[in-house]
Design an enzyme around this catalytic site. Structure first.
Site, PDB file in Angstrom:
ATOM      1  N   HIS A  89       0.839  -1.209   0.000  1.00 15.05           N
ATOM      2  CA  HIS A  89       0.000   0.000   0.000  1.00 15.05           C
ATOM      3  C   HIS A  89       0.872   1.258   0.000  1.00 15.05           C
ATOM      4  O   HIS A  89       1.951   1.268   0.591  1.00 15.05           O
ATOM      5  CB  HIS A  89      -0.996   0.006   1.158  1.00 15.05           C
ATOM      6  CG  HIS A  89      -0.400   0.051   2.536  1.00 15.05           C
ATOM      7  ND1 HIS A  89      -0.132   1.227   3.185  1.00 15.05           N
ATOM      8  CD2 HIS A  89      -0.031  -0.929   3.399  1.00 15.05           C
ATOM      9  CE1 HIS A  89       0.363   0.976   4.388  1.00 15.05           C
ATOM     10  NE2 HIS A  89       0.450  -0.333   4.551  1.00 15.05           N
ATOM     11  N   ASP A  91      -0.421   4.403   0.840  1.00 21.97           N
ATOM     12  CA  ASP A  91      -0.861   5.441   1.785  1.00 21.97           C
ATOM     13  C   ASP A  91      -0.121   5.279   3.106  1.00 21.97           C
ATOM     14  O   ASP A  91       0.434   4.222   3.392  1.00 21.97           O
ATOM     15  CB  ASP A  91      -2.378   5.402   1.998  1.00 21.97           C
ATOM     16  CG  ASP A  91      -2.868   4.101   2.624  1.00 21.97           C
ATOM     17  OD1 ASP A  91      -2.345   3.027   2.243  1.00 21.97           O
ATOM     18  OD2 ASP A  91      -3.761   4.144   3.491  1.00 21.97           O
ATOM     19  N   ASP A 122       6.505   1.459   6.180  1.00 20.60           N
ATOM     20  CA  ASP A 122       5.071   1.100   6.061  1.00 20.60           C
ATOM     21  C   ASP A 122       4.347   2.064   5.140  1.00 20.60           C
ATOM     22  O   ASP A 122       3.897   3.096   5.594  1.00 20.60           O
ATOM     23  CB  ASP A 122       4.468   1.090   7.465  1.00 20.60           C
ATOM     24  CG  ASP A 122       3.013   0.698   7.488  1.00 20.60           C
ATOM     25  OD1 ASP A 122       2.535   0.138   6.500  1.00 20.60           O
ATOM     26  OD2 ASP A 122       2.358   0.966   8.509  1.00 20.60           O
ATOM     27  N   GLU A 153      -4.998   1.549   3.008  1.00 22.34           N
ATOM     28  CA  GLU A 153      -4.785   0.499   4.009  1.00 22.34           C
ATOM     29  C   GLU A 153      -4.855   1.062   5.415  1.00 22.34           C
ATOM     30  O   GLU A 153      -5.255   0.382   6.349  1.00 22.34           O
ATOM     31  CB  GLU A 153      -3.424  -0.173   3.768  1.00 22.34           C
ATOM     32  CG  GLU A 153      -3.284  -1.537   4.451  1.00 22.34           C
ATOM     33  CD  GLU A 153      -2.822  -1.453   5.896  1.00 22.34           C
ATOM     34  OE1 GLU A 153      -3.017  -2.447   6.619  1.00 22.34           O
ATOM     35  OE2 GLU A 153      -2.266  -0.419   6.320  1.00 22.34           O
ATOM     36  N   GLU A 154      -4.442   2.311   5.565  1.00 22.85           N
ATOM     37  CA  GLU A 154      -4.364   2.906   6.902  1.00 22.85           C
ATOM     38  C   GLU A 154      -5.686   3.519   7.347  1.00 22.85           C
ATOM     39  O   GLU A 154      -5.771   4.113   8.413  1.00 22.85           O
ATOM     40  CB  GLU A 154      -3.263   3.984   6.932  1.00 22.85           C
ATOM     41  CG  GLU A 154      -1.880   3.503   6.498  1.00 22.85           C
ATOM     42  CD  GLU A 154      -1.215   2.559   7.504  1.00 22.85           C
ATOM     43  OE1 GLU A 154      -1.852   2.228   8.531  1.00 22.85           O
ATOM     44  OE2 GLU A 154      -0.067   2.158   7.256  1.00 22.85           O
ATOM     45  N   HIS A 417       4.123   3.738  12.177  1.00 24.10           N
ATOM     46  CA  HIS A 417       3.049   4.504  12.831  1.00 24.10           C
ATOM     47  C   HIS A 417       3.590   5.433  13.930  1.00 24.10           C
ATOM     48  O   HIS A 417       2.804   6.126  14.571  1.00 24.10           O
ATOM     49  CB  HIS A 417       1.959   3.595  13.447  1.00 24.10           C
ATOM     50  CG  HIS A 417       1.197   2.802  12.421  1.00 24.10           C
ATOM     51  ND1 HIS A 417      -0.075   2.325  12.644  1.00 24.10           N
ATOM     52  CD2 HIS A 417       1.511   2.402  11.179  1.00 24.10           C
ATOM     53  CE1 HIS A 417      -0.499   1.659  11.586  1.00 24.10           C
ATOM     54  NE2 HIS A 417       0.461   1.693  10.682  1.00 24.10           N
TER      55      HIS A 417
HETATM   56 ZN   LIG Z   1       1.113  -1.190   6.372  1.00 22.87          ZN
END
Ligand SMILES: [Zn+2]
Length: 444
Positions: A89, A91, A122, A153-154, A417
């Site tokens: 992903h 995003d 990520d 995805e997030e 994150h």
């Molecule tokens: Zn991810």
């Protein structure tokens, strides 16, 4: 192509891989509500260009109503070759406050062999990993390739439901989810299970309004005290989840050490770990429960008053083998039954996301183990992931014939994150080689 040729090709292309990654990291493709839609779209277009540059001539945007586009494309392999779907992903999570970052979140910066920036791991590392593995074959992979790079995805992903409603484009013999990582840098790891999620919202109302705790405190149940008594029943004295009827099992892969857990989770010195079983059991094979939100008056300047209303959101992680919706119902039932003194409470069932357990004895896993061994020079281990990737369970349902492999360059030091997210460049190189070798071995 031979193993040695692939290894040399990957080593040679690393400056380009790094440039590709940095270009993507510079675009702040946050997908959460309230963030502009333009950067995700710009990133999607950059991913299309990247895929075209590695031979995916038909790379294009698939528009999704009300959401960020998904990038799709494919490459025909030799006649009769199996099909591999590569997922990542583009995003990212919001960067959070600037103060936490040692270098700006969207200015990729190298320190100590790692590139720092939001999304560097990520999951823009996953995007460039897939692209680079294809680049290694100079546009002629030994298998048929489908690429799916999503942009939500997030956040609440439209793709999750799309996959179930339109299973045809997702059919493959092997699906590679490039969005996890080794349990430690250079320790090759296959993520084979994901816990599911079950959420409940609890509301307690006991008084019309807040009233003076001196004049009225005593006979009337305070809503917050009621809620606290309820929430305190979620864990037993040992710290295990106390909700009856939940399944768990014994973990049989990587023995995750207490030391590593403490270090990566940032558990403060002197704080004991709770619950029973190994750390791996507790993380991947047993449920866990957390109060993720609580509405209560702020402590600063709190008046002396009884609290008329209180609310909490309780989130449970559900191990593979346990139906998430059933777990949610058991949690709701537990919460209702735990209300003290006969106080009426409102429990609303929220999100439920299924857990996942990969079948690991097929040809895909055999090829993946061999590829990791050749790329890293050591045997791989299997670990679980405590979190959920809803799409994975849906892909497993939509493409039941496909083996699903989860790997990537998100090692624990990647701080996904969080502030100062990063990817280890050498680790990324190993991942790319492993993926190229996987495509080769799976075709044989
Ligand atoms: Zn991810």
């Amino acid at each position: 192509m031979e193993k040695g040729e692939l290894k040399a090709a990957v080593a040679d292309m690393m400056p380009q891989v790094r440039e590709d990654l940095e270009r993507l990291v510079r675009i702040p493709s946050v997908s959460l509500p309230g963030f502009p839609a333009e950067p995700p779209r710009e990133t999607a277009n950059a991913v299309v260009e990247l895929l075209k540059s590695v031979g995916v001539a038909n790379a294009r945007l698939r528009e999704i109503k009300g959401g960020n586009p998904t990038v799709v494309g494919g490459l025909e392999g030799p006649e009769g070759a199996p099909t591999v779907l590569l997922y990542a992903h583009y995003d990212v999570q919001p960067p959070g406050p600037d103060e936490g970052w040692k270098s700006p979140a969207f200015e990729p910066t190298e320190r100590g062999g790692r590139i720092y920036g939001r999304g560097a791991a990520d999951d823009k590392s996953g995007v460039v990993m897939h692209a680079a593995a294809l680049r290694a074959f100079k546009g002629k992979p030994p298998v048929t390739i489908k690429v799916v790079i999503e942009g939500e995805e997030e956040t609440d992903s439209h793709l999750d439901a799309f996959v179930l409603d339109n299973p045809e484009p997702f059919q493959a013999d092997l699906i590679v989810i490039g969005d996890t990582g080794n349990w430690k840098v250079r320790e090759p790891t296959l993520t084979t299970t994901l816990r599911g999620l079950a959420v409940c919202d609890v509301r307690v109302a006991t008084l019309k309004d807040a009233v003076h705790s001196g004049m009225y405190g005593g006979p009337a149940p305070d809503a917050l005290m009621v809620l606290i008594k309820m929430l305190s029943t979620l864990l037993d004295d040992a710290g295990d989840v106390n909700v009856k009827g939940l399944d768990s099992y014994k973990w049989e892969g990587l023995d995750y050490s207490e030391h590593t857990y403490r270090e990566t989770a940032g558990v403060l010195p002197g704080v004991p770990l709770i619950g029973s079983g190994s750390v791996s059991d507790r993380l991947w094979a047993k449920p866990s429960v957390t109060v993720i939100g609580l509405d209560a008056p702020a402590a600063e300047g709190a008046p002396n008053a009884l609290i008329p209303e209180a609310r909490a959101v309780v989130s449970m992680r559900v191990p593979p083998g346990q139906d998430a919706e059933k777990a949610r119902a058991l949690l709701a039932e537990h919460l209702r039954a735990s209300a003290p003194w006969g106080v009426q409470v409102t429990v609303t069932e929220g999100q439920a996301g299924p857990a996942f357990m990969a079948g690991t004895d097929g040809r895909g896993y055999e090829a993946a183990r061999r590829a990791m061994k050749d790329a890293y020079g050591k045997d791989s281990v299997m670990m679980g992931q405590g979190g959920s990737i809803p799409l994975v369970s849906n892909l497993a349902q939509a493409a039941p014939k496909a083996e699903i492999i989860m790997w990537g360059a998100e090692d624990p030091a990647a701080a996904i994150h969080s502030d100062n997210e990063s990817v280890d460049i050498g680790e990324l190189q190993h991942c790319i080689l492993a993926e190229a070798l996987l495509l080769k071995y799976f075709s044989e």
